[in-house]
Design a protein around this motif. Structure first.
Motif, PDB file in Angstrom:
ATOM      1  N   SER A  46       0.816  -1.228   0.000  1.00 31.52           N
ATOM      2  CA  SER A  46       0.000   0.000   0.000  1.00 31.52           C
ATOM      3  C   SER A  46       0.840   1.264   0.000  1.00 31.52           C
ATOM      4  O   SER A  46       0.311   2.360  -0.201  1.00 31.52           O
ATOM      5  CB  SER A  46      -0.916   0.014   1.237  1.00 31.52           C
ATOM      6  N   MET A 222      -1.998  -3.519  -3.229  1.00 30.08           N
ATOM      7  CA  MET A 222      -2.041  -2.055  -3.198  1.00 30.08           C
ATOM      8  C   MET A 222      -3.478  -1.549  -3.077  1.00 30.08           C
ATOM      9  O   MET A 222      -3.712  -0.398  -2.691  1.00 30.08           O
ATOM     10  CB  MET A 222      -1.399  -1.473  -4.457  1.00 30.08           C
ATOM     11  N   PHE A 224      -5.511  -2.112  -0.908  1.00 25.20           N
ATOM     12  CA  PHE A 224      -5.847  -1.777   0.476  1.00 25.20           C
ATOM     13  C   PHE A 224      -5.431  -0.345   0.848  1.00 25.20           C
ATOM     14  O   PHE A 224      -5.806   0.140   1.921  1.00 25.20           O
ATOM     15  CB  PHE A 224      -5.214  -2.783   1.429  1.00 25.20           C
ATOM     16  N   SER A 225      -4.680   0.316  -0.042  1.00 26.19           N
ATOM     17  CA  SER A 225      -4.347   1.727   0.210  1.00 26.19           C
ATOM     18  C   SER A 225      -5.599   2.591   0.157  1.00 26.19           C
ATOM     19  O   SER A 225      -5.599   3.724   0.664  1.00 26.19           O
ATOM     20  CB  SER A 225      -3.328   2.223  -0.816  1.00 26.19           C
TER      21      SER A 225
END
Length: 267
Positions: A46, A222, A224-225
């Motif tokens: 992330s 990513m 989850f960023s």
């Protein structure tokens, strides 16, 4: 009546969260040989979207874009010099650890692309086109020097001049930063950009299987960023603007040196 401040996390807090996740990722990078710490690598996926988001916000808010770009370029040059010197002075060959980290280059090229697009929007077509095209040239020069067997000069170009293809994460990460800039204050569109890039990372993986998503291919995480970006309140926040410029290389080199000492002493 005083306006109520929007709740959530500000830009500086977002950077601190990204820095914490980054430490996890780099612990995995330097100590993967010590045991199964793959979960740290997963946490680190992330980091790049978070910092590219703050880069786009920083470009919008900064009072001096030339100074902002220059700080990133100086950071890129610093790490381009120090990383190979450190690896030569303290080589870690077995297991191999390579210092390829230099997100300053990615952020510098992203700022250049945003700047070029802004100039095109302002009908400064010549300046905008030049700013957008210049980062393409180092790749052509690098390839030409390689074909001429000028390896040393090719590496010098790669380390001295950031380019769309040569920076950490490559062109797609620069494109994500630009997307954040173009979609500023349209948070859903920004999320869709992250989702699209995460899906591309997942399904373009060689020999893709669903099991590979939790095996060797973690870049899709990513996605989850989006969670911390959702809580961003649009405020810059108070904090040292030089913190990241110092912390980023310092913690990478510290972890590398610790790994070198532990391996050489047989710990």
């Amino acid at each position: 009546m005083q306006a109520t401040e929007k709740k959530g996390i500000n830009g500086y807090q977002l950077k601190l969260l990204g820095a914490a996740l980054m430490v996890f990722d780099h612990i995995h990078q330097m100590f993967y040989w010590a045991g199964n710490v793959t979960w740290m690598h997963m946490f680190g996926r992330s980091v790049m979207p978070i910092f590219l988001f703050t880069c786009a916000e920083g470009f919008y808010h900064t009072g001096n874009r030339k100074h902002y770009a220059l700080r990133l370029l100086l950071g890129f040059w610093f790490m381009s010099i120090v990383s190979p010197l450190l690896m030569r002075s303290l080589p870690i060959d077995e297991p191999q650890i390579v210092l390829m980290n230099n997100v300053f280059g990615t952020m510098f090229i992203s700022v250049a692309a945003m700047w070029g697009i802004e100039k095109l929007k302002n009908k400064e077509f010549v300046k905008g086109t030049i700013v957008l095209v210049l980062p393409i040239l180092p790749t052509f020069i690098f390839n030409a020097l390689l074909n001429a067997n000028q390896i040393g000069l090719a590496l010098l170009v790669q380390f001295a001049v950031p380019s769309y293809m040569g920076v950490e994460g490559g062109f797609l990460m620069v494109l994500l930063a630009v997307w954040f800039y173009l979609s500023r204050e349209k948070r859903l569109r920004q999320y869709l950009g992250i989702i699209a890039l995460a899906a591309l990372s997942a399904f373009s993986y060689p020999d893709f299987t669903w099991a590979s998503l939790f095996g060797g291919n973690h870049q899709w995480m990513m996605i989850f960023s989006i969670i911390p970006l959702y809580f961003y309140n649009g405020k810059r926040g108070k904090g040292s603007k030089y913190f990241f410029y110092i912390f980023y290389p310092a913690h990478i080199y510290a972890l590398y040196i610790v790994a070198f000492v532990l391996l050489k002493t047989g710990v």
